[in-house]
Design a protein around this motif. Structure first.
Motif, PDB file in Angstrom:
ATOM      1  N   LYS A 174      12.242  -0.672 -18.940  1.00 33.24           N
ATOM      2  CA  LYS A 174      12.595  -2.085 -18.779  1.00 33.24           C
ATOM      3  C   LYS A 174      12.208  -2.606 -17.398  1.00 33.24           C
ATOM      4  O   LYS A 174      11.787  -3.734 -17.225  1.00 33.24           O
ATOM      5  N   GLY A 175      12.336  -1.731 -16.386  1.00 29.60           N
ATOM      6  CA  GLY A 175      12.048  -2.133 -15.013  1.00 29.60           C
ATOM      7  C   GLY A 175      10.604  -2.504 -14.770  1.00 29.60           C
ATOM      8  O   GLY A 175      10.285  -3.166 -13.792  1.00 29.60           O
ATOM      9  N   ALA A 406       1.682   5.482 -15.480  1.00 25.43           N
ATOM     10  CA  ALA A 406       2.631   4.672 -16.260  1.00 25.43           C
ATOM     11  C   ALA A 406       2.383   3.177 -16.047  1.00 25.43           C
ATOM     12  O   ALA A 406       2.319   2.406 -17.009  1.00 25.43           O
ATOM     13  N   ILE A 407       2.234   2.755 -14.779  1.00 27.51           N
ATOM     14  CA  ILE A 407       2.043   1.315 -14.523  1.00 27.51           C
ATOM     15  C   ILE A 407       0.713   0.841 -15.096  1.00 27.51           C
ATOM     16  O   ILE A 407       0.596  -0.265 -15.623  1.00 27.51           O
ATOM     17  N   GLN A 610       9.495  -1.467  -5.595  1.00 26.64           N
ATOM     18  CA  GLN A 610      10.321  -0.825  -6.617  1.00 26.64           C
ATOM     19  C   GLN A 610      11.738  -0.608  -6.077  1.00 26.64           C
ATOM     20  O   GLN A 610      11.930  -0.430  -4.867  1.00 26.64           O
ATOM     21  N   GLU A 611      12.689  -0.589  -7.002  1.00 25.41           N
ATOM     22  CA  GLU A 611      14.032  -0.175  -6.627  1.00 25.41           C
ATOM     23  C   GLU A 611      13.935   1.296  -6.218  1.00 25.41           C
ATOM     24  O   GLU A 611      13.200   2.062  -6.826  1.00 25.41           O
ATOM     25  N   ASN A 612      14.649   1.705  -5.196  1.00 27.02           N
ATOM     26  CA  ASN A 612      14.582   3.090  -4.697  1.00 27.02           C
ATOM     27  C   ASN A 612      13.151   3.499  -4.334  1.00 27.02           C
ATOM     28  O   ASN A 612      12.707   4.603  -4.654  1.00 27.02           O
ATOM     29  N   LYS A 665       6.235   0.046   5.310  1.00 25.06           N
ATOM     30  CA  LYS A 665       6.067  -0.863   4.172  1.00 25.06           C
ATOM     31  C   LYS A 665       4.986  -0.346   3.212  1.00 25.06           C
ATOM     32  O   LYS A 665       4.485  -1.082   2.369  1.00 25.06           O
ATOM     33  N   ILE A 666       4.616   0.929   3.350  1.00 24.28           N
ATOM     34  CA  ILE A 666       3.595   1.525   2.473  1.00 24.28           C
ATOM     35  C   ILE A 666       4.275   2.479   1.499  1.00 24.28           C
ATOM     36  O   ILE A 666       4.695   3.577   1.881  1.00 24.28           O
ATOM     37  N   PRO A 667       4.421   2.115   0.232  1.00 25.70           N
ATOM     38  CA  PRO A 667       4.950   3.074  -0.744  1.00 25.70           C
ATOM     39  C   PRO A 667       3.994   4.261  -0.903  1.00 25.70           C
ATOM     40  O   PRO A 667       2.787   4.138  -0.699  1.00 25.70           O
TER      41      PRO A 667
END
Length: 672
Positions: A174-175, A406-407, A610-612, A665-667
Motif C-alpha cells: 500500500k505504501g 519492487a519500485i 520512505q518511512e523509516n 539526505k541520500i537514501p
C-alpha cells in the motif's frame, strides 16, 4: 549431553512474526544434530521483533558448526515468517552468527552459513561448495531476466509486485501504490477541485498560484518568484533536477548557426563569440534525443507537442551561467528561428519555457528512470543470480538494492505502462517515453555511469571555471569515499584473487551479456582483472543507486512544482517565427488545470522519502560480521558526516542551497 543455545531474531516489519512450526538442524564438520522443534511451552514464539533462545541437545560431537538449517511448517494457515539472524552458542562458549534477513514462505527451508564472507576459491569442503552452488541454482530459477520493451535494459520476470519473490517485495504494498500516493498528494496539496479540469487553461501566470503550495523560504518559493529570470534558467543546468547535460562548447555545431552579431550584446568581456568559445566561456545543452519522439495522443481532445531544442549558454563576468541563444528544433531554417534575449520579452520567455519542458522530459525518462532506476535493477538481478549470500560483494551491495526491483515493477504496473499515470499529464506519455529510453540506451556506456568520467566527458570538471557547480563538487566527494576500497582490500589481497573469483566474473558478465543484452555500444566490461577495476565497478553501482538517484529525484518538488518552470506538456506547437508570443499564447501552451494537478501530485509524491528511510552508511542488517568490515563502516560514516558538515557550512546563508548530494539526505537505495 552437550547442548547448544540457539537465539532466533524475528523481523520488526509488519507481519514478520509467525505461528507456524519452526525446526532447526545444526550441521557440523563431524555430524548433524537431530531436527529440533523450537518451541517453549505456554509461550508465543516468533512474535514480530522478538529475540527468542532455545536449547538444542545433541548426542555426539558435531565438530565445527558449518551450516544451520531452518524449516517452517504450516500450523493452521500459511503464515510467512521473517528471520533476521540466528546465533549459536557452542558447548565451549563460542558464539557464531548466521545472518538470514529473508522470508520463509509456505513450507520453506533455508540453509545458512555463518556471517564471515568467503570468496568461492576459499571454500575447500564439498559441503560448503555444494551449499553455495545450490543457493545460486535456486536463485537463478527465482530471479529471471525479461525484456519489458525492445531495446530496454532487461528487467525482472514479473508482471506485478505480488508476483515478485517475497524477499524483494515492499513490506507494505500500500505504501508504494502510485495511484493511491498520487491521489493522496493531490488531496494534501488541495488541488482535487482541478484534477478533472482537462482542457481548461489557467487565466495567467499568477493563476498557477492556486495550486502552488507556498512554503516560506524554500527553493520552490524562490523558483516561483524568479523563474522568468535568465540567471535562474541558467543556474538549473548546474544544480537543478537535471544537472547532467551542460557541456563546454568547443565548436558551434553546423545545425546551430549562431553568429557573433546575434549575441554580441550578451557578451561581457569585449571578445567575439569565437574568442569566448576559445576562452572556455561558452556552454551548450542539446536535446537531440527528443527529435522525432511521438507526442502523447492518448487524449483526443488535447493536442500535445514536443521539441528538441539547442541552447547556448554564456558564463558571464560574475560566473553566472546565462542563456544567450535558443533554437527549438534540430534543423536550422526560416521556420526554426534562433531566439535571443534581445527579442520581445514573451518570445524569449516562451523559448526558455520550451527548453525547460524538454529538460523535464529528459530528466524524468533518461536521467531518472533509465540511468538510476533501470540500471540499478540490472545490477540487482545479476547480483541475486550470480553472488551467494556468503560473497563479500553480495553483502556489500544488498543494502543498495533494497526495494529497487519492487519500485520498478510497481512503476511498470501503474506508472509507465500503457494507460498508466505517465500518460495523464506528460507529453512523452502514450509511448514517447519508451522511444526515448530506446534511443538513450544507445549512448549508455559503463563509463558514462562513472561519475568522474561523466563530468570530465562534458569538460565541466574545473572548479575554477565553474565555481558554483555544487552537484559536481558534492558528487566527487561522495564518489571518492574509501569504503568500497577498504572492504575489497580485506578480501582481495591481490589482483589474482579478483581474476580467480568465478562468481564476481559471472556477475559482471551477466550484467553485460544479459542485463544490457550484449549491445555493441554499451561497453560494459565482461570481466574484471584488477582490484582497482572491481573497486570502481562496485562504487559505480552503489553511487548510482544512492547519491546519483538522490541528486536527480528528491529535488523534483523544489524545481518542478512551479508549473511554468517545468511544464510536463505543451499544448501549442513551438513557435516557428518571432513576434507571435504573448501571455495568452504562453498560458494556452502550458499544461491545463487537470494536467497541472496531476503533475504537481507526481512531483510531490516522487520527492518524499520512505518511512523509516535508511540513509547512506546506515546498515542495520548485519550481513557482515567481521570486525575489519565493521571498522570500515565506522570510518565510512565518519567520512560521510564530514562531507555533510562541509555541505551544510557551504549552504549557510545561500538563497539557493544545494543539499541533494548531502549524505544525510541520500537514501541507500532507489526505493521511490
Amino acid at each position: 549431553m552437550p547442548s547448544y543455545t540457539v537465539t532466533v531474531a524475528t523481523g520488526n516489519q509488519w507481519f514478520a512474526g509467525t505461528d507456524d512450526y519452526i525446526y532447526i538442524t545444526l550441521v557440523g564438520t563431524e555430524s548433524c544434530s537431530e531436527r529440533t522443534l523450537l518451541d517453549k511451552p505456554l509461550y508465543n514464539d516468533f512474535e514480530r521483533g522478538a529475540v527468542d533462545s532455545y536449547e538444542v541437545r545433541v548426542g555426539e560431537n558435531l565438530g565445527d558448526i558449518v551450516l544451520v538449517k531452518i524449516e517452517k511448517k504450516k500450523y493452521w494457515v500459511q503464515d510467512d515468517w521473517y528471520c533476521r539472524y540466528i546465533t549459536v552458542k557452542t558447548p565451549s562458549g563460542d558464539y557464531l552468527e548466521f545472518p538470514c534477513f529473508c522470508w520463509l514462505v509456505n513450507d520453506k527451508e533455508v540453509v545458512l552459513r555463518d556471517g564471515r564472507a568467503h570468496l568461492p576459491q576459499d571454500d575447500k569442503t564439498s559441503l560448503v561448495k555444494q551449499h553455495r552452488q545450490k543457493e545460486l541454482d535456486g536463485r537463478r530459477k527465482t530471479y529471471r531476466w525479461r525484456e519489458w520493451q525492445p531495446g530496454f535494459p532487461m528487467s525482472i520476470d514479473a508482471n506485478r509486485h505480488k508476483d515478485l519473490p517475497r524477499d524483494i517485495q515492499f513490506d507494505s504494498e500500500k505504501g508504494v501504490d502510485f495511484i493511491l500516493n498520487y491521489s493522496k498528494a493531490i488531496e494534501n496539496l488541495f488541488v482535487n477541485q482541478f484534477m478533472h479540469m482537462f482542457q481548461s487553461s489557467w487565466s495567467d501566470f499568477s493563476d498557477f498560484e492556486k495550486i502552488f503550495v507556498r512554503i516560506k523560504n524554500t527553493i520552490s518559493e524562490y523558483v516561483m518568484q524568479h523563474w522568468k529570470e535568465d540567471f535562474m534558467f541558467g543556474y538549473q543546468f548546474l544544480n537543478g533536477c537535471n544537472p547532467v547535460l551542460i557541456r563546454k562548447c568547443k565548436k558551434l555545431p553546423d545545425k546551430f548557426p549562431v553568429t557573433h552579431e546575434m549575441v554580441a550584446v550578451s557578451l561581457e568581456r569585449e571578445l567575439t563569440l569565437e574568442e569566448e568559445i576559445e576562452a572556455g566561456n561558452i556552454y551548450i545543452v542539446d536535446y537531440e534525443v527528443l527529435d522525432g519522439i511521438t507526442p502523447n495522443s492518448t487524449d483526443p481532445c488535447t493536442l500535445q507537442y514536443l521539441a528538441a531544442p539547442i541552447c547556448l549558454l554564456y558564463k558571464n563576468a560574475h560566473n553566472k551561467i546565462m542563456p544567450i541563444a535558443i533554437q527549438l528544433g534540430q534543423v536550422p531554417g526560416e521556420d526554426n528561428p534562433i531566439f535571443l534575449p534581445t527579442d520581445g520579452q514573451y518570445d524569449w520567455l516562451l523559448a526558455k519555457i520550451w527548453v525547460r519542458s524538454s529538460d523535464f522530459h529528459h530528466h524524468q525518462t533518461i536521467t531518472h528512470l533509465l540511468r538510476t532506476h533501470l540500471m540499478t535493477e540490472v545490477f540487482g538481478i545479476a547480483m541475486f543470480r550470480q553472488l551467494p549470500a556468503v560473497h563479500p560483494a553480495f553483502k556489500l551491495l544488498i543494502p543498495h538494492i533494497r526495494f529497487t526491483i519492487a519500485i520498478n515493477t510497481k512503476a511498470r504496473e501503474q506508472l509507465i505502462c500503457e494507460c498508466g499515470i505517465f500518460d495523464k499529464a506528460n507529453a512523452t506519455g502514450g509511448g514517447g517515453h519508451v522511444q526515448m529510453v530506446q534511443r538513450a540506451v544507445k549512448t549508455l556506456t559503463f563509463r558514462s555511469l562513472c561519475f568522474p568520467d561523466m563530468i570530465k566527458s562534458r569538460d565541466v570538471d574545473s572548479k575554477e571555471e565553474l565555481p558554483t557547480y555544487f552537484y559536481r563538487d558534492d558528487g566527487y566527494k561522495v564518489f571518492s569515499t574509501e569504503f568500497v576500497s577498504d572492504v575489497v582490500n580485506i578480501y582481495y589481497t591481490s589482483d589474482e584473487r579478483v581474476q580467480g573469483d568465478e562468481e564476481i566474473q559471472a556477475f559482471v558478465k551477466d550484467v553485460c551479456s544479459f542485463g544490457m543484452q550484449d549491445l555493441d555500444y554499451c561497453e560494459f566490461p565482461k570481466s574484471l582483472k584488477t582490484r582497482e577495476e572491481l573497486i570502481e565497478y562496485l562504487t559505480v553501482i552503489i553511487f548510482t543507486a544512492s547519491a546519483q538517484h538522490a541528486a536527480v529525484n528528491f529535488g523534483q518538488y523544489d524545481w518542478c512544482s512551479w508549473i511554468p518552470n517545468a511544464p510536463s506538456t505543451m499544448r501549442k506547437p513551438p513557435p516557428n517565427k518571432k513576434g507571435l508570443a504573448n501571455v495568452n499564447l504562453i498560458v494556452e501552451s502550458l499544461p491545463d488545470r487537470g494536467r497541472s494537478s496531476w503533475h504537481l501530485g507526481a512531483v510531490w509524491a516522487l520527492s518524499q522519502y520512505q518511512e523509516n528511510e535508511l540513509y547512506l552508511g546506515m546498515y542495520p542488517d548485519e550481513h557482515f560480521t567481521e570486525k575489519p568490515v565493521k571498522d570500515a563502516m565506522a570510518k565510512f560514516r565518519t567520512e560521510l558526516a564530514e562531507i555533510t558538515s562541509s555541505i551544510k557550512k557551504r549552504n549557510e546563508g545561500k538563497k539557493l542551497p544545494y543539499y541533494n548530494m548531502s549524505p544525510d539526505k541520500i537514501p541507500n537505495s532507489v526505493a521511490v
